[in-house]
Design an enzyme around this catalytic site. Structure first.
Site, PDB file in Angstrom:
ATOM      1  N   GLY A 194      -9.776  10.507  -2.160  1.00  0.00           N
ATOM      2  CA  GLY A 194      -9.912  11.898  -1.744  1.00  0.00           C
ATOM      3  C   GLY A 194     -11.195  12.547  -2.219  1.00  0.00           C
ATOM      4  N   SER A 201      -4.332   8.783  -6.191  1.00  0.00           N
ATOM      5  CA  SER A 201      -4.446   9.183  -7.597  1.00  0.00           C
ATOM      6  C   SER A 201      -3.115   9.007  -8.346  1.00  0.00           C
ATOM      7  CB  SER A 201      -4.852  10.653  -7.686  1.00  0.00           C
ATOM      8  OG  SER A 201      -5.985  10.889  -6.872  1.00  0.00           O
ATOM      9  N   ARG A 238     -14.064  11.361  -0.233  1.00  0.00           N
ATOM     10  CA  ARG A 238     -13.945  11.899   1.133  1.00  0.00           C
ATOM     11  C   ARG A 238     -14.495  13.321   1.176  1.00  0.00           C
ATOM     12  NH1 ARG A 238      -8.215  10.907   2.296  1.00  0.00           N
ATOM     13  NH2 ARG A 238      -8.957   8.765   2.188  1.00  0.00           N
ATOM     14  N   ASP A 247       0.869  -1.170   0.000  1.00  0.00           N
ATOM     15  CA  ASP A 247       0.000   0.000   0.000  1.00  0.00           C
ATOM     16  C   ASP A 247       0.918   1.236   0.000  1.00  0.00           C
ATOM     17  OD1 ASP A 247      -2.256   1.730   0.675  1.00  0.00           O
ATOM     18  OD2 ASP A 247      -1.426   1.754   2.715  1.00  0.00           O
ATOM     19  N   ASP A 290      -0.159   5.140   1.046  1.00  0.00           N
ATOM     20  CA  ASP A 290      -0.369   6.098   2.132  1.00  0.00           C
ATOM     21  C   ASP A 290      -0.326   5.421   3.491  1.00  0.00           C
ATOM     22  OD1 ASP A 290      -0.826   8.665   0.814  1.00  0.00           O
ATOM     23  OD2 ASP A 290      -2.463   7.591  -0.138  1.00  0.00           O
ATOM     24  N   ASP A 292      -1.284  -0.548   6.176  1.00  0.00           N
ATOM     25  CA  ASP A 292      -1.215   0.152   7.466  1.00  0.00           C
ATOM     26  C   ASP A 292      -2.570   0.259   8.144  1.00  0.00           C
ATOM     27  OD1 ASP A 292      -2.088   2.052   5.423  1.00  0.00           O
ATOM     28  OD2 ASP A 292      -2.031   3.530   7.042  1.00  0.00           O
ATOM     29  N   HIS A 315     -10.984  18.458  -5.425  1.00  0.00           N
ATOM     30  CA  HIS A 315     -10.009  17.360  -5.425  1.00  0.00           C
ATOM     31  C   HIS A 315      -8.920  17.583  -6.480  1.00  0.00           C
ATOM     32  CE1 HIS A 315      -8.530  13.112  -5.909  1.00  0.00           C
ATOM     33  NE2 HIS A 315      -8.335  13.383  -4.635  1.00  0.00           N
ATOM     34  N   ARG A 316      -9.305  18.195  -7.602  1.00  0.00           N
ATOM     35  CA  ARG A 316      -8.291  18.500  -8.633  1.00  0.00           C
ATOM     36  C   ARG A 316      -7.263  19.485  -8.062  1.00  0.00           C
ATOM     37  NH1 ARG A 316     -11.471  20.439 -12.724  1.00  0.00           N
ATOM     38  NH2 ARG A 316     -12.194  18.338 -13.131  1.00  0.00           N
ATOM     39  N   GLU A 331      -0.464  11.003   5.456  1.00  0.00           N
ATOM     40  CA  GLU A 331      -1.828  11.497   5.651  1.00  0.00           C
ATOM     41  C   GLU A 331      -1.945  12.781   6.474  1.00  0.00           C
ATOM     42  OE1 GLU A 331      -4.190  10.687   3.904  1.00  0.00           O
ATOM     43  OE2 GLU A 331      -4.216   8.578   3.403  1.00  0.00           O
ATOM     44  N   LYS A 389      -6.603  19.964  -4.874  1.00  0.00           N
ATOM     45  CA  LYS A 389      -5.846  19.237  -3.836  1.00  0.00           C
ATOM     46  C   LYS A 389      -4.745  18.387  -4.475  1.00  0.00           C
ATOM     47  CE  LYS A 389      -4.923  15.367  -1.553  1.00  0.00           C
ATOM     48  NZ  LYS A 389      -4.625  14.015  -2.027  1.00  0.00           N
TER      49      LYS A 389
HETATM   50  C1  XBP Z   1      -5.192   6.325   0.919  1.00  0.00           C
HETATM   51  C2  XBP Z   1      -6.362   7.039   0.410  1.00  0.00           C
HETATM   52  C3  XBP Z   1      -6.215   8.229  -0.467  1.00  0.00           C
HETATM   53  C4  XBP Z   1      -5.411   9.362   0.158  1.00  0.00           C
HETATM   54  C5  XBP Z   1      -5.586  10.661  -0.596  1.00  0.00           C
HETATM   55  O1  XBP Z   1      -4.925   5.265   0.077  1.00  0.00           O
HETATM   56  O2  XBP Z   1      -7.481   6.636   0.732  1.00  0.00           O
HETATM   57  O3  XBP Z   1      -7.518   8.693  -0.759  1.00  0.00           O
HETATM   58  O4  XBP Z   1      -5.864   9.591   1.486  1.00  0.00           O
HETATM   59  O5  XBP Z   1      -5.226  10.519  -1.935  1.00  0.00           O
HETATM   60  P1  XBP Z   1      -3.903   4.029   0.364  1.00  0.00           P
HETATM   61  P2  XBP Z   1      -6.195  10.974  -3.133  1.00  0.00           P
HETATM   62  O6  XBP Z   1      -3.711   3.885   1.843  1.00  0.00           O
HETATM   63  O7  XBP Z   1      -4.631   2.877  -0.280  1.00  0.00           O
HETATM   64  O8  XBP Z   1      -2.625   4.386  -0.356  1.00  0.00           O
HETATM   65  O9  XBP Z   1      -6.665  12.364  -2.807  1.00  0.00           O
HETATM   66  O10 XBP Z   1      -5.337  10.937  -4.368  1.00  0.00           O
HETATM   67  O11 XBP Z   1      -7.340   9.992  -3.181  1.00  0.00           O
HETATM   68 MG    MG Z   2      -2.832   3.090   3.613  1.00  0.00          MG
END
Ligand code: XBP
Ligand code: MG
Length: 234
Positions: A52, A120, A55, A8, A10, A175, A77-78, A17, A80
């Site tokens: 995102g 993304s 969310r 993964d 993030d 995680d 979101h774009r 995050e 961001k």
């Molecule tokens: C984490 C997510 C993502 C990020 C934000 O994904 O859920 O949405 O928080 O990124 P992972 P975006 O743990 O699977 O990597 O704004 O590009 O969605």
């Molecule tokens: Mg993660």
């Protein structure tokens, strides 16, 4: 035999995050004229909504902010994503301690490295290259490459498909509880490496839970092989 480890992004490759994505969301809200900022505790809860854009849309709805067509969420979101891409380009995000050693060890052992995330494509690819080196991850599947985000298993199934491997040939590293659900639904044995945001989540069904890559017993290739072997033989 453990043939590949699917990471993964993030919270797993980097602690992105709280001090990475969250301020980018907040800056985007301000740019779009919204009096809205997610604090660290609020954002922890919002992470249950993966992706995102989803969310943002979820929170606008919860606050009664009109966005009938969803276009406002898409526009925020774009913005961001532009802001987060700048953070990546500036080299502000670093690999979690011990990750680089694990990646090097996996490669020495001939174990393939892959990435499966909800994030993304625009920022995932440059960030992964920066964190673990360009060409290291054989396959990178992002949220833009699937129709359903985690906890759906699609992103992991897609990674396995591109690797031409079965779930029993690979190990997922995650995680979060949402990520665990996704990996398990794809049939993968899953190691959790917790962080500040996820350490109190329920990891029932994980093959192992580590507080870090280099805290406690080091998570290196031999430990990954052992966890994978135990999962499939017990
Ligand atoms: C984490 C997510 C993502 C990020 C934000 O994904 O859920 O949405 O928080 O990124 P992972 P975006 O743990 O699977 O990597 O704004 O590009 O969605
Ligand atoms: Mg993660």
């Amino acid at each position: 035999m453990l043939e590949a480890v699917i990471f993964d992004v993030d919270g797993t490759l980097s602690d992105t995050e709280r001090d990475g994505h969250r301020p980018a969301f907040n800056e985007a809200f301000a740019i779009h004229g919204l009096d809205l900022a997610w604090d660290a505790d609020e954002y922890r809860e919002l992470l249950k909504i993966t992706g995102g854009c989803h969310r943002i849309a979820h929170d606008l709805r919860a606050r009664g902010i009109a966005d009938a067509t969803g276009q406002l969420a898409v526009a925020i979101h774009r913005t961001k994503t532009d802001l987060f891409c700048s953070q990546v380009a500036d080299g502000r995000l670093s690999p979690r301690p011990g990750l680089v050693e694990l990646i090097a060890d996996l490669r020495n052992c001939g174990i393939r490295v892959t990435v499966a995330t909800t994030g993304s494509r625009r920022w995932v690819r440059p960030l992964v290259h920066q964190l673990i080196g360009e060409g290291t991850a054989e396959v990178i599947v992002t949220g833009d490459d699937v129709s359903q985000l985690k906890p759906d298993p699609e992103v992991y199934l897609r990674a396995l498909d591109e690797l031409c491997l079965r779930p029993e040939d690979a190990l997922a590293v995650e995680d979060s509880a949402v990520g665990l659900r996704s990996a398990r639904a794809a049939g993968l044995a899953t190691v959790i490496v917790t962080n500040g945001y996820t350490k109190d989540q329920d990891f029932d069904g994980a093959a192992a839970v580590h507080p870090g890559y280099d805290t406690g017993p080091a998570l290196l290739a031999d430990r990954c092989q052992q966890i994978h072997h135990n999962w499939w033989t017990s």
